[in-house]
Design a protein around this motif. Structure first.
Motif, PDB file in Angstrom:
ATOM      1  N   ALA A 116       0.629  -1.305   0.424  1.00  0.00           N
ATOM      2  CA  ALA A 116       0.312   0.011  -0.460  1.00  0.00           C
ATOM      3  C   ALA A 116       0.659   1.141  -0.221  1.00  0.00           C
ATOM      4  CB  ALA A 116      -1.008   0.524   0.954  1.00  0.00           C
ATOM      5  N   ASN A 117       1.889   1.252   0.768  1.00  0.00           N
ATOM      6  CA  ASN A 117       3.208   2.087   0.457  1.00  0.00           C
ATOM      7  C   ASN A 117       3.665   2.851  -0.971  1.00  0.00           C
ATOM      8  OD1 ASN A 117       2.084   2.963   3.263  1.00  0.00           O
ATOM      9  ND2 ASN A 117       3.554   1.930   3.667  1.00  0.00           N
ATOM     10  N   HIS A 118       4.114   1.665  -1.445  1.00  0.00           N
ATOM     11  CA  HIS A 118       4.550   1.331  -2.949  1.00  0.00           C
ATOM     12  C   HIS A 118       3.463   1.196  -4.137  1.00  0.00           C
ATOM     13  CE1 HIS A 118       7.647   0.100   0.054  1.00  0.00           C
ATOM     14  NE2 HIS A 118       8.393   0.940  -1.373  1.00  0.00           N
ATOM     15  N   LEU A 119       2.021   1.220  -4.045  1.00  0.00           N
ATOM     16  CA  LEU A 119       1.309   0.796  -4.835  1.00  0.00           C
ATOM     17  C   LEU A 119      -0.095   1.570  -4.803  1.00  0.00           C
ATOM     18  CD1 LEU A 119       1.886  -3.297  -5.804  1.00  0.00           C
ATOM     19  CD2 LEU A 119       3.156  -0.756  -7.441  1.00  0.00           C
ATOM     20  N   PRO A 120      -0.732   1.673  -5.833  1.00  0.00           N
ATOM     21  CA  PRO A 120      -2.244   2.166  -5.245  1.00  0.00           C
ATOM     22  C   PRO A 120      -3.191   1.159  -5.144  1.00  0.00           C
ATOM     23  CG  PRO A 120      -1.294   2.741  -8.012  1.00  0.00           C
ATOM     24  CD  PRO A 120      -0.375   1.704  -7.066  1.00  0.00           C
ATOM     25  N   ALA A 121      -4.244   1.719  -4.583  1.00  0.00           N
ATOM     26  CA  ALA A 121      -5.410   1.517  -3.896  1.00  0.00           C
ATOM     27  C   ALA A 121      -5.507  -0.157  -4.595  1.00  0.00           C
ATOM     28  CB  ALA A 121      -6.590   1.550  -3.013  1.00  0.00           C
ATOM     29  N   TYR A 122      -6.033  -0.065  -5.840  1.00  0.00           N
ATOM     30  CA  TYR A 122      -6.605  -1.121  -6.746  1.00  0.00           C
ATOM     31  C   TYR A 122      -5.025  -1.888  -6.817  1.00  0.00           C
ATOM     32  CZ  TYR A 122      -3.890   1.051 -10.822  1.00  0.00           C
ATOM     33  OH  TYR A 122      -3.105   1.078 -11.207  1.00  0.00           O
ATOM     34  N   MET A 123      -4.447  -2.480  -6.832  1.00  0.00           N
ATOM     35  CA  MET A 123      -3.151  -3.785  -6.834  1.00  0.00           C
ATOM     36  C   MET A 123      -3.053  -4.109  -5.321  1.00  0.00           C
ATOM     37  SD  MET A 123      -0.274  -1.446  -8.782  1.00  0.00           S
ATOM     38  CE  MET A 123      -0.314  -1.778 -11.037  1.00  0.00           C
ATOM     39  N   ASN A 124      -4.363  -4.152  -4.714  1.00  0.00           N
ATOM     40  CA  ASN A 124      -4.421  -4.776  -3.536  1.00  0.00           C
ATOM     41  C   ASN A 124      -4.378  -6.171  -3.946  1.00  0.00           C
ATOM     42  OD1 ASN A 124      -4.971  -2.792  -2.174  1.00  0.00           O
ATOM     43  ND2 ASN A 124      -6.599  -2.783  -1.801  1.00  0.00           N
ATOM     44  N   ILE A 125      -3.716  -7.195  -3.185  1.00  0.00           N
ATOM     45  CA  ILE A 125      -3.087  -8.677  -3.544  1.00  0.00           C
ATOM     46  C   ILE A 125      -4.738  -9.410  -2.786  1.00  0.00           C
ATOM     47  CG2 ILE A 125      -2.146  -9.966  -2.623  1.00  0.00           C
ATOM     48  CD1 ILE A 125       0.266  -8.381  -2.268  1.00  0.00           C
ATOM     49  N   ASP A 126      -5.164 -10.191  -3.080  1.00  0.00           N
ATOM     50  CA  ASP A 126      -6.274 -11.003  -2.669  1.00  0.00           C
ATOM     51  C   ASP A 126      -5.953 -11.805  -2.124  1.00  0.00           C
ATOM     52  OD1 ASP A 126      -8.558  -9.091  -3.812  1.00  0.00           O
ATOM     53  OD2 ASP A 126      -7.480  -9.679  -6.879  1.00  0.00           O
ATOM     54  N   ALA A 127      -4.407 -12.862  -2.365  1.00  0.00           N
ATOM     55  CA  ALA A 127      -4.242 -13.821  -1.878  1.00  0.00           C
ATOM     56  C   ALA A 127      -2.892 -13.788  -1.811  1.00  0.00           C
ATOM     57  CB  ALA A 127      -5.031 -15.233  -2.397  1.00  0.00           C
ATOM     58  N   LEU A 128      -1.958 -14.489  -0.585  1.00  0.00           N
ATOM     59  CA  LEU A 128      -1.101 -14.797   0.070  1.00  0.00           C
ATOM     60  C   LEU A 128      -0.466 -16.134  -0.551  1.00  0.00           C
ATOM     61  CD1 LEU A 128       1.842 -13.203   0.333  1.00  0.00           C
ATOM     62  CD2 LEU A 128       1.224 -13.582   2.718  1.00  0.00           C
ATOM     63  N   HIS A 129      -0.279 -16.840  -1.477  1.00  0.00           N
ATOM     64  CA  HIS A 129       1.184 -17.805  -0.661  1.00  0.00           C
ATOM     65  C   HIS A 129       2.191 -17.906  -0.407  1.00  0.00           C
ATOM     66  CE1 HIS A 129      -2.675 -19.244  -3.460  1.00  0.00           C
ATOM     67  NE2 HIS A 129      -3.319 -17.813  -4.055  1.00  0.00           N
ATOM     68  N   LEU A 130       1.871 -18.698   0.335  1.00  0.00           N
ATOM     69  CA  LEU A 130       4.013 -18.742   1.183  1.00  0.00           C
ATOM     70  C   LEU A 130       4.204 -20.448   0.802  1.00  0.00           C
ATOM     71  CD1 LEU A 130       3.267 -17.294   4.984  1.00  0.00           C
ATOM     72  CD2 LEU A 130       4.188 -16.486   2.742  1.00  0.00           C
ATOM     73  N   ILE A 131       5.404 -20.282  -0.467  1.00  0.00           N
ATOM     74  CA  ILE A 131       5.801 -21.727  -0.690  1.00  0.00           C
ATOM     75  C   ILE A 131       6.996 -21.435  -0.353  1.00  0.00           C
ATOM     76  CG2 ILE A 131       4.100 -21.517  -2.060  1.00  0.00           C
ATOM     77  CD1 ILE A 131       5.528 -19.726  -4.309  1.00  0.00           C
ATOM     78  N   ASP A 132       8.245 -23.243  -0.581  1.00  0.00           N
ATOM     79  CA  ASP A 132       9.130 -23.113  -0.521  1.00  0.00           C
ATOM     80  C   ASP A 132      10.031 -22.611  -1.285  1.00  0.00           C
ATOM     81  OD1 ASP A 132       9.069 -24.147   2.313  1.00  0.00           O
ATOM     82  OD2 ASP A 132       8.478 -26.147   1.302  1.00  0.00           O
ATOM     83  N   GLY A 133       9.777 -22.306  -2.585  1.00  0.00           N
ATOM     84  CA  GLY A 133      10.062 -21.829  -3.843  1.00  0.00           C
ATOM     85  C   GLY A 133       9.260 -21.792  -5.336  1.00  0.00           C
ATOM     86  N   ILE A 134       9.908 -20.624  -6.186  1.00  0.00           N
ATOM     87  CA  ILE A 134       9.203 -20.540  -6.739  1.00  0.00           C
ATOM     88  C   ILE A 134       9.691 -21.925  -7.945  1.00  0.00           C
ATOM     89  CG2 ILE A 134       8.698 -19.064  -8.632  1.00  0.00           C
ATOM     90  CD1 ILE A 134       8.059 -17.512  -6.466  1.00  0.00           C
ATOM     91  N   PRO A 135       8.029 -22.691  -8.377  1.00  0.00           N
ATOM     92  CA  PRO A 135       8.474 -23.434  -9.280  1.00  0.00           C
ATOM     93  C   PRO A 135       9.512 -23.461 -10.525  1.00  0.00           C
ATOM     94  CG  PRO A 135       6.066 -22.837  -9.136  1.00  0.00           C
ATOM     95  CD  PRO A 135       6.933 -21.960  -8.085  1.00  0.00           C
ATOM     96  N   ARG A 136       9.952 -23.583 -11.281  1.00  0.00           N
ATOM     97  CA  ARG A 136       9.960 -23.077 -12.487  1.00  0.00           C
ATOM     98  C   ARG A 136      10.320 -24.029 -13.937  1.00  0.00           C
ATOM     99  NH1 ARG A 136      12.472 -17.774 -12.053  1.00  0.00           N
ATOM    100  NH2 ARG A 136      12.778 -17.773  -9.651  1.00  0.00           N
ATOM    101  N   THR A 137      10.895 -23.720 -14.822  1.00  0.00           N
ATOM    102  CA  THR A 137       9.953 -24.507 -16.059  1.00  0.00           C
ATOM    103  C   THR A 137      11.531 -25.099 -16.656  1.00  0.00           C
ATOM    104  OG1 THR A 137      10.419 -23.203 -17.862  1.00  0.00           O
ATOM    105  CG2 THR A 137       8.157 -23.675 -17.009  1.00  0.00           C
ATOM    106  N   GLY A 138      11.941 -26.140 -17.316  1.00  0.00           N
ATOM    107  CA  GLY A 138      13.094 -27.038 -18.302  1.00  0.00           C
ATOM    108  C   GLY A 138      13.879 -24.731 -18.602  1.00  0.00           C
ATOM    109  N   ASN A 139      13.467 -24.557 -18.678  1.00  0.00           N
ATOM    110  CA  ASN A 139      14.390 -22.930 -19.404  1.00  0.00           C
ATOM    111  C   ASN A 139      14.782 -21.886 -18.184  1.00  0.00           C
ATOM    112  OD1 ASN A 139      12.189 -21.937 -19.815  1.00  0.00           O
ATOM    113  ND2 ASN A 139      11.975 -21.551 -21.778  1.00  0.00           N
ATOM    114  N   GLY A 140      14.086 -22.224 -16.888  1.00  0.00           N
ATOM    115  CA  GLY A 140      14.523 -21.236 -15.612  1.00  0.00           C
ATOM    116  C   GLY A 140      13.167 -20.141 -15.887  1.00  0.00           C
TER     117      GLY A 140
END
Length: 157
Positions: A116-140
């Protein structure tokens, strides 16, 4: 009125988006780069095929998920982040996938306040998913299909 005139009188910005010389030598001759992807169908009609970037419409506003990703990644408790638009039309929602720094688990309210301090209000996050790592495709690249699957399962904090 002055703001409209200033927006219309940006020749350098127009030059970036106009494909000058596309059809001839005249300075204004050529198509305008909109960011939309299209093709001509067998019937000769132009078909809309999506966007060249990740821009989408959420809550009536055009949003670029990369802007929210950058804002989230700037938080001290976040090692990596990706924001996706999940769903379409009125069901479009912003899902943030966050890899926390080792030993820390950021609170949703802290991340929302940070954004909220860095973005306009309409860019509010609707859901937060805490994960161990970002999944990547074979080419990264980020595996957006795998992340969408996580969102569909409802694994959120």
């Amino acid at each position: 009125m002055r703001a409209c005139r200033q927006a219309l009188e940006r020749a350098e910005q127009d030059a970036e988006s106009l494909m000058l010389g596309y059809w001839g030598a005249e300075p204004q001759a050529g198509p305008y780069r909109t960011g939309d992807l299209g093709r001509y169908g067998a019937d000769g009609l132009l078909e809309y095929r999506g966007r060249l970037d990740d821009m989408a419409k959420v809550r009536g506003h055009r949003v670029e998920p990369a802007e929210m990703t950058t804002a989230l990644a700037a938080h001290e408790a976040v090692r990596d982040a990706v924001v996706l638009v999940v769903g379409t039309g009125l069901q479009a929602r912003l899902h943030a996938f966050v890899v926390p720094e080792t030993g820390t688990a950021p609170e949703l309210i802290d991340l929302k306040r940070h954004c909220a301090n860095h973005l306009p209000a309409y860019m509010n996050i609707d859901a937060l998913h805490l994960i161990d790592g970002i999944p990547r495709t074979g080419n990264g690249k980020v595996d957006r299909v795998a992340l969408s699957g996580l969102a569909a399962r409802g694994a959120e904090a």
